[in-house]
Design a protein around this motif. Structure first.
Motif, mmCIF file in Angstrom:
data_model
loop_
_atom_site.group_PDB
_atom_site.id
_atom_site.type_symbol
_atom_site.label_atom_id
_atom_site.label_comp_id
_atom_site.label_asym_id
_atom_site.label_seq_id
_atom_site.Cartn_x
_atom_site.Cartn_y
_atom_site.Cartn_z
ATOM 1 N N ALA A 164 -10.810 -4.798 2.008
ATOM 2 C CA ALA A 164 -10.553 -3.385 2.317
ATOM 3 C C ALA A 164 -9.172 -3.207 2.943
ATOM 4 O O ALA A 164 -8.457 -2.252 2.638
ATOM 5 N N CYS A 165 -8.775 -4.146 3.800
ATOM 6 C CA CYS A 165 -7.449 -4.061 4.429
ATOM 7 C C CYS A 165 -6.340 -4.269 3.400
ATOM 8 O O CYS A 165 -5.325 -3.558 3.413
ATOM 9 N N VAL A 166 -6.508 -5.244 2.500
ATOM 10 C CA VAL A 166 -5.495 -5.484 1.460
ATOM 11 C C VAL A 166 -5.337 -4.244 0.590
ATOM 12 O O VAL A 166 -4.217 -3.788 0.313
ATOM 13 N N GLN A 167 -6.468 -3.678 0.162
ATOM 14 C CA GLN A 167 -6.413 -2.482 -0.690
ATOM 15 C C GLN A 167 -5.712 -1.325 0.024
ATOM 16 O O GLN A 167 -4.890 -0.613 -0.567
ATOM 17 N N THR A 168 -6.036 -1.142 1.303
ATOM 18 C CA THR A 168 -5.458 -0.025 2.053
ATOM 19 C C THR A 168 -3.967 -0.221 2.275
ATOM 20 O O THR A 168 -3.189 0.747 2.236
ATOM 21 N N VAL A 169 -3.532 -1.463 2.510
ATOM 22 C CA VAL A 169 -2.100 -1.741 2.631
ATOM 23 C C VAL A 169 -1.377 -1.306 1.360
ATOM 24 O O VAL A 169 -0.352 -0.602 1.407
ATOM 25 N N LEU A 170 -1.903 -1.695 0.205
ATOM 26 C CA LEU A 170 -1.255 -1.336 -1.053
ATOM 27 C C LEU A 170 -1.303 0.160 -1.299
ATOM 28 O O LEU A 170 -0.324 0.770 -1.754
ATOM 29 N N HIS A 171 -2.433 0.783 -1.014
ATOM 30 C CA HIS A 171 -2.576 2.223 -1.256
ATOM 31 C C HIS A 171 -1.620 3.056 -0.410
ATOM 32 O O HIS A 171 -1.151 4.107 -0.851
ATOM 33 N N SER A 172 -1.353 2.615 0.811
ATOM 34 C CA SER A 172 -0.529 3.424 1.712
ATOM 35 C C SER A 172 0.943 3.026 1.701
ATOM 36 O O SER A 172 1.791 3.831 2.106
ATOM 37 N N LYS A 173 1.276 1.814 1.236
ATOM 38 C CA LYS A 173 2.652 1.325 1.323
ATOM 39 C C LYS A 173 3.355 1.196 -0.030
ATOM 40 O O LYS A 173 4.554 0.918 -0.070
ATOM 41 N N VAL A 174 2.647 1.365 -1.130
ATOM 42 C CA VAL A 174 3.249 1.275 -2.467
ATOM 43 C C VAL A 174 3.388 2.680 -3.037
ATOM 44 O O VAL A 174 2.437 3.474 -3.000
ATOM 45 N N ALA A 175 4.556 2.988 -3.583
ATOM 46 C CA ALA A 175 4.796 4.314 -4.160
ATOM 47 C C ALA A 175 3.809 4.604 -5.282
ATOM 48 O O ALA A 175 3.467 3.713 -6.071
ATOM 49 N N PRO A 176 3.303 5.850 -5.365
ATOM 50 C CA PRO A 176 2.288 6.179 -6.371
ATOM 51 C C PRO A 176 2.683 5.816 -7.799
ATOM 52 O O PRO A 176 1.832 5.441 -8.604
#
Length: 471
Positions: A339-351
């Motif tokens: 869940a933490c890995v997914q959230t890092v990518l969702h919030s820190k990678v441009a859409p």
């Protein structure tokens, strides 16, 4: 051109599209149906490639056909999502699943030898899974506000694990009523339901950057996202951390049941297995309710360390109660970690890059998972011979893991725990990973200022429209 391209936005930075969370729930449930249906196919026919093939060459070929396509094609599948849109790719992959299952029904009705047709069907499933998961996972921040991302990602591990846990029960019950072809037809019905749900959902469109609008090759698009990940310090080490943990989880999946079965039989194995799944379920529910952990970096480090310690304890002694508690804790910690890995990518990678970024993430899961499975088959089997199948020959090994059948598998689990501990220690020294929470957020809401026009789209800080995709 969408309405959002011409009108100013009034959404707050932490807002989501209208009914976005509801759309996310429907989307997640519909795709869970598809993943669950695909998982049942193996269980219906009890395919075991290690038992079916005597030839090492045939075994390697079948293994690669079944597992390699998802890993290797995931980044390219993510590029297709970024190019053609989430909803379109999801519908196409779901229709592909339906056609593939329909072909299996035809094969069953023709009463021909099933082994190789079944392997082909499962290989196509693996290919279709790559765009499906890339689209599903990258759509989350378009529907869910940033403050709820950790809650939305909490049940990610349950997406596939429930097929392993509930699948045998569902198949056993279904086969008491209908023939195998009937179970496959029920799978087809589940996929049809998922497609019908998808057709009712509106998933926001992500405007393309100038480079993506130029329709570069898929390979160039994949490389551009790799460059984007490198430009955001901490993201690549996080993916490397994920790869290491994924490899050891695969070792645990193979060595753990063999370890318990050797000294406690099928009953003990089921107790430990059920305890691990309950741990993952409860941890997921706690994260959904509380929205914790708040700090993604601390969540990564602490869950990785807890996983290593629990695995070490589980391997240390042949005791069902101890192993059941350790499995509860270990698999619960994996739910936090993912869940933490997914959230890092969702919030820190441009859409604009999220489809490909999730493709890279899936590569970092599936590739090491194949390596871990190979280690179990080769190193694990070898350790059983060296350590002893029914009793441990070495006093040093006895002091380490006890004296009982299956201790060779315990040694392999302990080595996996030590590996994760080393990875946690190394990654925790990375200044960028420790500060990954401080990276600027680039979720769609973060790119829209209240009552201001949408800024120009760039490759690094893009904006997603809040207008649903046109059908």
């Amino acid at each position: 051109m969408s309405t959002a391209d011409a009108e100013p936005s009034t959404r707050r930075p932490d807002s989501s599209p209208p009914s976005g969370v509801r759309t996310f729930v429907l989307l997640w449930c519909s795709q869970w149906l598809v993943v669950f249906a695909a998982a049942l196919t193996v269980l219906v026919f009890r395919l075991d490639i290690f038992a079916e093939f005597d030839s090492l060459g045939a075994l390697i070929f079948a293994f690669l056909v079944l597992f390699a396509p998802f890993a290797l094609l995931s980044p390219v599948a993510g590029a297709l999502v970024d190019r053609y849109g989430h909803r379109r790719v999801l519908i196409a992959s779901n229709i592909g699943y339906l056609v593939n299952l329909g072909a299996l029904v035809v094969v069953l009705l023709m009463d021909v030898p099933l082994l190789w047709p079944l392997i082909v069907v499962l290989a196509i499933d693996a290919i279709l899974k790559a765009p499906q998961l890339a689209a599903l996972e990258s759509a989350v921040p378009l529907l869910v506000p940033r403050g709820l991302l950790i809650r939305a990602n909490a049940p990610r591990m349950l997406l596939t694990v429930t097929g392993v846990v509930l699948g045998p029960l569902v198949v056993a019950l279904a086969l008491t009523v209908v023939a195998p072809v009937g179970v496959i037809l029920l799978e087809c019905a589940a996929v049809v339901v998922a497609i019908l749900v998808l057709r009712t959902l509106d998933i926001p469109v992500v405007p393309k950057s100038a480079d993506d609008a130029a329709r570069r090759t898929l390979g160039a698009a994949v490389l551009s996202t790799w460059s984007h990940l490198r430009s955001r310090p901490g993201l690549l080490p996080v993916l490397g951390f994920l790869a290491g943990v994924s490899c050891v989880i695969s070792i645990l999946e193979g060595a753990g049941p063999e370890n318990v079965y050797a000294f406690a039989g099928e009953t003990g194995m089921m107790i430990v297995f059920a305890s691990g799944w309950v741990g993952m379920l409860i941890t997921s529910i706690v994260m959904i309710v509380t929205g914790r952990p708040r700090s993604l970096s601390r969540g990564l480090f602490s869950s990785g360390a807890v996983f290593a310690v629990a695995l070490l304890v589980a391997a240390a002694r042949p005791n069902v109660a101890v192993m059941a508690v350790a499995a509860f804790i270990a698999l619960g910690s994996t739910a936090v970690f993912v869940a933490c890995v997914q959230t890092v990518l969702h919030s820190k990678v441009a859409p604009q890059h999220l489809g490909r970024a999730m493709g890279f993430k899936n590569l970092m899961v599936a590739g090491p998972h194949m390596i871990g499975s190979t280690i179990v088959v080769t190193v694990g089997a070898g350790l059983v011979t060296v350590v002893g199948r029914d009793e441990v020959r070495s006093p040093a090994v006895t002091a380490l893991v006890g004296d009982a059948p299956g201790r060779g598998w315990a040694v392999l689990m302990m080595a996996g725990a030590a590996f994760v501990a080393v990875v946690v220690a190394l990654v925790s020294r990375s200044r960028h990973v420790r500060r990954v929470d401080d990276l600027p957020n680039v979720t769609p809401g973060d790119q829209l200022e209240p009552t201001s026009a949408i800024p120009p789209v760039s490759a690094d800080l893009p904006a997603a429209t809040s207008t649903p995709a046109r059908r």
